[in-house]
Design a protein around this motif. Structure first.
Motif, PDB file in Angstrom:
ATOM      1  N   VAL A 102      25.940 -30.009   4.966  1.00  0.00           N
ATOM      2  CA  VAL A 102      26.844 -31.138   4.750  1.00  0.00           C
ATOM      3  C   VAL A 102      28.272 -30.644   4.531  1.00  0.00           C
ATOM      4  O   VAL A 102      29.222 -31.202   5.085  1.00  0.00           O
ATOM      5  CB  VAL A 102      26.357 -32.012   3.571  1.00  0.00           C
ATOM      6  CG1 VAL A 102      27.402 -33.021   3.157  1.00  0.00           C
ATOM      7  CG2 VAL A 102      25.067 -32.717   3.941  1.00  0.00           C
ATOM      8  N   ILE A 103      28.435 -29.586   3.743  1.00  0.00           N
ATOM      9  CA  ILE A 103      29.779 -29.035   3.520  1.00  0.00           C
ATOM     10  C   ILE A 103      30.368 -28.530   4.841  1.00  0.00           C
ATOM     11  O   ILE A 103      31.542 -28.739   5.126  1.00  0.00           O
ATOM     12  CB  ILE A 103      29.739 -27.929   2.449  1.00  0.00           C
ATOM     13  CG1 ILE A 103      29.412 -28.532   1.080  1.00  0.00           C
ATOM     14  CG2 ILE A 103      31.061 -27.175   2.393  1.00  0.00           C
ATOM     15  CD1 ILE A 103      29.131 -27.503  -0.002  1.00  0.00           C
ATOM     16  N   TRP A 104      29.551 -27.875   5.648  1.00  0.00           N
ATOM     17  CA  TRP A 104      30.020 -27.392   6.945  1.00  0.00           C
ATOM     18  C   TRP A 104      30.436 -28.559   7.833  1.00  0.00           C
ATOM     19  O   TRP A 104      31.476 -28.511   8.503  1.00  0.00           O
ATOM     20  CB  TRP A 104      28.923 -26.563   7.607  1.00  0.00           C
ATOM     21  CG  TRP A 104      29.304 -26.090   8.973  1.00  0.00           C
ATOM     22  CD1 TRP A 104      30.147 -25.052   9.291  1.00  0.00           C
ATOM     23  CD2 TRP A 104      28.867 -26.648  10.215  1.00  0.00           C
ATOM     24  NE1 TRP A 104      30.256 -24.936  10.657  1.00  0.00           N
ATOM     25  CE2 TRP A 104      29.473 -25.906  11.244  1.00  0.00           C
ATOM     26  CE3 TRP A 104      28.023 -27.692  10.549  1.00  0.00           C
ATOM     27  CZ2 TRP A 104      29.256 -26.174  12.574  1.00  0.00           C
ATOM     28  CZ3 TRP A 104      27.809 -27.967  11.884  1.00  0.00           C
ATOM     29  CH2 TRP A 104      28.426 -27.206  12.887  1.00  0.00           C
ATOM     30  N   LEU A 105      29.629 -29.629   7.858  1.00  0.00           N
ATOM     31  CA  LEU A 105      29.976 -30.807   8.654  1.00  0.00           C
ATOM     32  C   LEU A 105      31.269 -31.449   8.166  1.00  0.00           C
ATOM     33  O   LEU A 105      32.106 -31.866   8.967  1.00  0.00           O
ATOM     34  CB  LEU A 105      28.836 -31.828   8.627  1.00  0.00           C
ATOM     35  CG  LEU A 105      27.597 -31.485   9.434  1.00  0.00           C
ATOM     36  CD1 LEU A 105      26.461 -32.440   9.108  1.00  0.00           C
ATOM     37  CD2 LEU A 105      27.913 -31.495  10.920  1.00  0.00           C
ATOM     38  N   HIS A 106      31.442 -31.511   6.834  1.00  0.00           N
ATOM     39  CA  HIS A 106      32.692 -32.050   6.287  1.00  0.00           C
ATOM     40  C   HIS A 106      33.886 -31.208   6.734  1.00  0.00           C
ATOM     41  O   HIS A 106      34.929 -31.745   7.110  1.00  0.00           O
ATOM     42  CB  HIS A 106      32.653 -32.090   4.757  1.00  0.00           C
ATOM     43  CG  HIS A 106      31.791 -33.156   4.173  1.00  0.00           C
ATOM     44  ND1 HIS A 106      31.453 -34.320   4.830  1.00  0.00           N
ATOM     45  CD2 HIS A 106      31.202 -33.242   2.956  1.00  0.00           C
ATOM     46  CE1 HIS A 106      30.707 -35.056   4.053  1.00  0.00           C
ATOM     47  NE2 HIS A 106      30.526 -34.433   2.905  1.00  0.00           N
TER      48      HIS A 106
END
Length: 115
Positions: A102-106
């Motif tokens: 999720v952090i990578w996608l953000h």
């Protein structure tokens, strides 16, 4: 002591998950909103306030992991088939990996927002 081990192992994982929520909120502090959902093509389909999206998943993952670890204490040992430690460790790794995704996608989404 053996019965308390899953809870003791889950506490540092929970701390790491909550730290990731704090870090995400700080990392994207220049944005008012973060995506709350991504489509299959990786594009944001729903937006929510930054603080909500930074903290929602780490808090939920932490609650789930804590409930799993506490269930080991509440279920009598004679009803447990083997050690619950591998399940708690696997769940912690899975929740940590999901939070990293999720952090990578953000981050990927935020880079596209720059002019």
């Amino acid at each position: 002591m053996q019965q308390w081990l899953p809870l003791l192992v889950s506490l540092p994982i929970i701390a790491g998950l909550l730290w990731s929520g704090w870090w995400t909120n700080k990392r994207f502090s220049n944005l008012d909103e973060l995506p709350g959902h991504y489509g299959l093509n990786g594009e944001a389909t729903y937006m929510a306030p930054r603080r909500v999206m930074a903290w929602a998943l780490p808090v939920l993952y932490s609650i789930f992991l804590l409930v799993l670890a506490l269930a080991v204490l509440l279920v009598p040992a004679e009803h447990q088939d083997g050690s619950a430690l591998p399940g708690v460790v696997f769940a912690g790794i899975a929740f940590g990996a999901a939070q990293c995704l999720v952090i990578w996608l953000h981050g990927r989404w935020a880079r596209k927002q720059r002019p």
